[in-house]
Design an enzyme around this catalytic site. Structure first.
Site, mmCIF file in Angstrom:
data_model
loop_
_atom_site.group_PDB
_atom_site.id
_atom_site.type_symbol
_atom_site.label_atom_id
_atom_site.label_comp_id
_atom_site.label_asym_id
_atom_site.label_seq_id
_atom_site.Cartn_x
_atom_site.Cartn_y
_atom_site.Cartn_z
ATOM 1 N N SER A 109 40.538 51.231 44.454
ATOM 2 C CA SER A 109 41.697 51.264 45.352
ATOM 3 C C SER A 109 42.167 52.687 45.627
ATOM 4 O O SER A 109 42.157 53.546 44.730
ATOM 5 C CB SER A 109 42.848 50.483 44.712
ATOM 6 O OG SER A 109 44.042 50.693 45.447
ATOM 7 N N HIS A 279 43.809 38.771 50.670
ATOM 8 C CA HIS A 279 44.429 39.747 49.767
ATOM 9 C C HIS A 279 44.976 39.039 48.512
ATOM 10 O O HIS A 279 46.037 39.382 48.003
ATOM 11 C CB HIS A 279 45.530 40.513 50.497
ATOM 12 C CG HIS A 279 45.685 41.943 50.060
ATOM 13 N ND1 HIS A 279 45.421 43.009 50.866
ATOM 14 C CD2 HIS A 279 46.077 42.481 48.884
ATOM 15 C CE1 HIS A 279 45.650 44.140 50.220
ATOM 16 N NE2 HIS A 279 46.044 43.846 49.001
HETATM 17 C C1 FMN Z 1 47.837 43.339 41.465
HETATM 18 C C2 FMN Z 1 46.951 43.418 42.654
HETATM 19 C C3 FMN Z 1 46.761 44.640 43.306
HETATM 20 C C4 FMN Z 1 45.926 44.713 44.428
HETATM 21 N N1 FMN Z 1 45.716 45.926 45.023
HETATM 22 C C5 FMN Z 1 44.839 46.022 46.058
HETATM 23 C C6 FMN Z 1 44.535 47.279 46.632
HETATM 24 O O1 FMN Z 1 45.063 48.311 46.238
HETATM 25 N N2 FMN Z 1 43.649 47.295 47.663
HETATM 26 C C7 FMN Z 1 43.039 46.165 48.148
HETATM 27 O O2 FMN Z 1 42.217 46.245 49.067
HETATM 28 N N3 FMN Z 1 43.290 44.966 47.594
HETATM 29 C C8 FMN Z 1 44.163 44.862 46.571
HETATM 30 N N4 FMN Z 1 44.403 43.645 45.987
HETATM 31 C C9 FMN Z 1 43.655 42.469 46.456
HETATM 32 C C10 FMN Z 1 42.349 42.289 45.685
HETATM 33 O O3 FMN Z 1 41.415 43.290 46.003
HETATM 34 C C11 FMN Z 1 41.701 40.937 45.988
HETATM 35 O O4 FMN Z 1 41.636 40.763 47.386
HETATM 36 C C12 FMN Z 1 42.439 39.762 45.349
HETATM 37 O O5 FMN Z 1 42.988 40.107 44.107
HETATM 38 C C13 FMN Z 1 41.474 38.595 45.184
HETATM 39 O O6 FMN Z 1 42.123 37.481 44.671
HETATM 40 P P1 FMN Z 1 42.096 37.087 43.106
HETATM 41 O O7 FMN Z 1 43.072 37.972 42.436
HETATM 42 O O8 FMN Z 1 42.483 35.662 43.109
HETATM 43 O O9 FMN Z 1 40.677 37.317 42.613
HETATM 44 C C14 FMN Z 1 45.255 43.549 44.892
HETATM 45 C C15 FMN Z 1 45.447 42.337 44.217
HETATM 46 C C16 FMN Z 1 46.274 42.258 43.116
HETATM 47 C C17 FMN Z 1 46.431 40.943 42.412
#
Ligand code: FMN
Length: 391
Positions: A109, A279
């Site tokens: 990230s 997301h």
């Molecule tokens: C705490 C948290 C922080 C996240 N930060 C980012 C990020 O900085 N950039 C991004 O592209 N996706 C971010 N995401 C989304 C994740 O990359 C991903 O799409 C998502 O967590 C997938 O779902 P899951 O948690 O059920 O596996 C974040 C998700 C969470 C839970």
């Protein structure tokens, strides 16, 4: 690994994370928008899918290796970029080491707590994730820093709408972890001594800067400075996506597609991959689970670009369902964050091992020798399960 730190499922890792972390830190990982309809659907939809196992047919060894964006990976599971890894003192470096130890790739990230150079030093399969933040020149400078650091792919995430009020309350994220903040947070932090102790002898609390928003190796802005700049940047257009893809020139993934028309426009913009994603339920609540949107998108563009999926993966059998429904591979988010919070690098390795073991048993049960043999015939898909958006 010490037996008492080992966990058998991702659900147990989550329980450990909840016990170990200060409440605000735990809630920042739970995240999700508004009522949590989408985040729940992401997980629960996998439980609605069944299997159609063979009784005979499994081979002695099952093949799980594949490639994602030109990188060989040992299984169809890679690390999705997440921005809150400061819950562990080694954060993204620990996650990158775990991924490398298990032969897989990592999305890093731009809101990570560790400089990208430290992460690429321990895993040579890092895809740097960029948000559309700042001027084109600033975005380019960050991209060039990632290239120089050895990132082997770029991820552009655009599905973020800035309004996520949570019915269970959004966690407080402090501006700085100075003495005053520590005193304010004391009641919740003091009950979590093992977590605090892990930050070292000086009881160093997590840094709240985002070093990868800097264009060179300097400390970078604070989380809130960067967030403010992001909120003030006009959202990108399809021309911007095509422009950035061209500037990068290499493997490029657009993250956050749920509609067929958007997937086709992504192909037109020249991307090499997309991930069907909402997301992790952190964008518009009410968007259907990613797995429901996958088949229509895979059918529309799967022969032109790589189609990945993320959202709701908690076990190896979920991975097998996603691959059978048309994903080349999946990206995991909270699953590895729970592992990281529960037991650092070893906890992330533990989660990846749970994924591998679960994929293997599902393949065995289905009578398959390889993930490449999976088809929708192997899955029981209830009527009205899928969602075809944008046709
Ligand atoms: C705490 C948290 C922080 C996240 N930060 C980012 C990020 O900085 N950039 C991004 O592209 N996706 C971010 N995401 C989304 C994740 O990359 C991903 O799409 C998502 O967590 C997938 O779902 P899951 O948690 O059920 O596996 C974040 C998700 C969470 C839970």
């Amino acid at each position: 690994m010490a037996r008492d730190k080992w966990f058998e499922t991702v659900a147990i890792a989550q329980q450990r994370a909840k016990k170990r972390l200060p409440r605000s830190a735990y809630l920042s990982l739970v995240s999700a928008s508004e009522k949590g309809v989408t985040v729940s659907d992401n997980v629960e939809s996998f439980a609605q899918l069944g299997f159609a196992p063979h009784v005979i047919g499994a081979t002695e060894k099952r093949d799980m290796a594949t490639t994602v964006m030109g990188q060989d990976v040992s299984m169809p599971v890679i690390i999705s970029p997440t921005g809150v890894q400061a819950i562990d003192p080694d954060g993204e470096v620990a996650v990158a080491r775990a991924a490398a130890a298990r032969g897989t790739a990592m999305g890093l990230s731009s809101f990570a707590s560790k400089p990208m150079e430290e992460v690429t030093a321990v895993n040579d399969k890092v895809f740097f994730q960029i948000y559309w933040l700042g001027s084109r020149d600033e975005i380019l400078a960050r991209m060039e820093r990632a290239r120089a650091a050895g990132a082997v792919g770029l991820i552009l995430t655009t599905d973020w709408s800035f309004s996520h009020g949570r019915d269970w309350g959004s966690p407080k994220i402090p501006e700085q972890m100075d003495l005053a903040t520590m005193v304010r947070m004391f009641p919740e932090v003091v009950t979590k001594p093992s977590w605090l102790w892990s930050f070292g002898k000086g009881l160093r609390p997590p840094a709240l800067r985002v070093p990868n928003q800097a264009t060179r190796g300097e400390a970078g802005p604070t989380f809130f400075e960067a967030y403010g700049q992001w909120m003030g940047t006009p959202p990108p257009t399809w021309e911007d996506v095509a422009w950035l893809r061209e500037q990068w020139g290499g493997q490029f993934l657009l993250k956050g597609t749920v509609r067929v028309d958007d997937a086709k426009r992504a192909v037109d913009a020249g991307v090499s991959a997309i991930t069907v994603s909402n997301h992790g339920g952190n964008n518009l609540d009410g968007t259907p689970a990613a797995i429901r949107c996958l088949p229509a998108i895979a059918d529309a563009v799967g022969d032109q670009i790589e189609v990945l999926l993320d959202g709701g993966i908690r076990r190896g059998s979920d991975v097998v369902k996603a691959v059978a429904m048309g994903a080349r591979a999946v990206m995991i988010g909270r699953a590895y964050l729970w592992g990281l919070a529960a037991n650092g690098q070893a906890g992330v390795e533990n989660v990846l091992d749970i994924m591998r073991g679960g994929i293997d048993s599902a393949l065995m049960g289905l009578g398959k020798s390889s993930i490449h043999e999976l088809t929708r015939e192997d899955i029981l898909i209830p009527d009205d399960f899928t969602r075809t958006l944008g046709v």
